[in-house]
Design a protein around this motif. Structure first.
Motif, short mmCIF file in Angstrom:
data_model
loop_
_atom_site.label_atom_id
_atom_site.label_comp_id
_atom_site.label_asym_id
_atom_site.label_seq_id
_atom_site.Cartn_x
_atom_site.Cartn_y
_atom_site.Cartn_z
N ARG A 7 -6.48 10.85 -1.89
CA ARG A 7 -6.57 9.59 -0.96
C ARG A 7 -7.52 8.73 -1.60
N ILE A 8 -8.71 9.29 -2.17
CA ILE A 8 -9.71 8.31 -2.77
C ILE A 8 -9.21 7.59 -4.13
N ALA A 9 -8.55 8.55 -5.13
CA ALA A 9 -7.79 8.12 -6.12
C ALA A 9 -6.80 7.12 -5.88
N ALA A 10 -6.08 6.95 -4.84
CA ALA A 10 -5.14 5.87 -4.58
C ALA A 10 -5.85 4.64 -4.13
N ALA A 11 -6.97 4.86 -3.38
CA ALA A 11 -7.77 3.58 -3.06
C ALA A 11 -8.45 2.83 -4.06
#
Length: 238
Positions: free
Chosen positions: A51-55
């Protein structure tokens, strides 16, 4: 008596991990139960990392190494390699084993003005960690990182796996690493070299990292954390 896994699934996340750590080396009859907890934990960690990596790109984040993405999930080859490494090393903490199998490589180090993250950009940090100049972006080596270090180690019975650079190195300042002593047959592993967090374990460090959106260094001075970080932060569910 309820199993550790059943208790964990009912929401006793921190209590279960505290109890597992208190066991020291995991008794053979409890290995499967404890391993199930570790596996479920790292499945959840992987979801937060993804989730963080995608954001991150939405904030203008650029990796400190153009060849290294924010997140590289493990493959079947990683899984097979972990089996080989366990045999060669003589045992891995269950949390580390599950992390290698479920999370893979993580690399949030880089440049991002919105998140006050610097590597190539200026200004360079002046003080020493911990503190707001050292956001400590989450980084985790994968099974291939461990394999490489094992090949370089003269004594596999006294291996310290540098699972990540330390806070200084992540900010492009001379530093060292966050390390895990191997071999070990425990549930969790102490993560050595984490500034301001003596004795913190891998699971607790990951919990703190997720709570701070992948940048746990800001926890030491929350009032100075960038406003944009609020969109990445969440209460850990593991």
């Amino acid at each position: 008596m309820s199993s550790y896994y059943a208790r964990y699934m009912s929401g006793e996340h921190e209590a279960v991990w505290n109890d597992l750590r208190a066991l020291g080396d995991i008794p053979e009859d409890l290995v499967d139960d404890a391993a199930a907890v570790a596996d479920e934990t790292m499945i959840r960690v992987a979801q937060h990392v993804a989730r963080i990596a995608a954001a991150l790109p939405e904030f203008g984040w650029v990796s400190s190494d153009r060849l290294v993405p924010a997140h590289q999930p493990p493959t079947e080859d990683d899984d097979d390699l972990v089996d080989t490494l366990i045999d060669k090393i003589g045992g891995l903490p269950l949390a580390l084993e599950a992390c290698l199998r479920r999370v893979g490589e993580v690399w949030f180090a880089g440049d991002c003005q919105v998140l006050e993250l610097t590597y190539h950009q200026q200004p360079a940090p002046r003080g020493t960690p911990p503190g707001p100049e050292y956001p400590d972006p989450l980084c985790l080596g994968n099974a291939y990182s461990l394999s490489y270090e094992l090949q370089r180690c003269d004594d596999p019975a006294a291996l310290v796996f540098a699972i990540a650079p330390d806070e200084s190195t992540k900010a492009n300042v001379a530093g060292a690493a966050h390390g895990i002593e191997l071999p070990a047959l425990t549930a969790d592993a102490v993560l050595h070299g984490v500034a301001g967090r003596p004795g913190i374990t891998l699971v607790d460090y990951l919990r703190e990292s997720v709570a701070w959106g992948g940048f746990p260094g800001f926890s030491f001075t929350p009032e100075l954390a960038p406003a944009a970080l609020i969109t990445l932060r969440t209460k850990p569910d593991f």
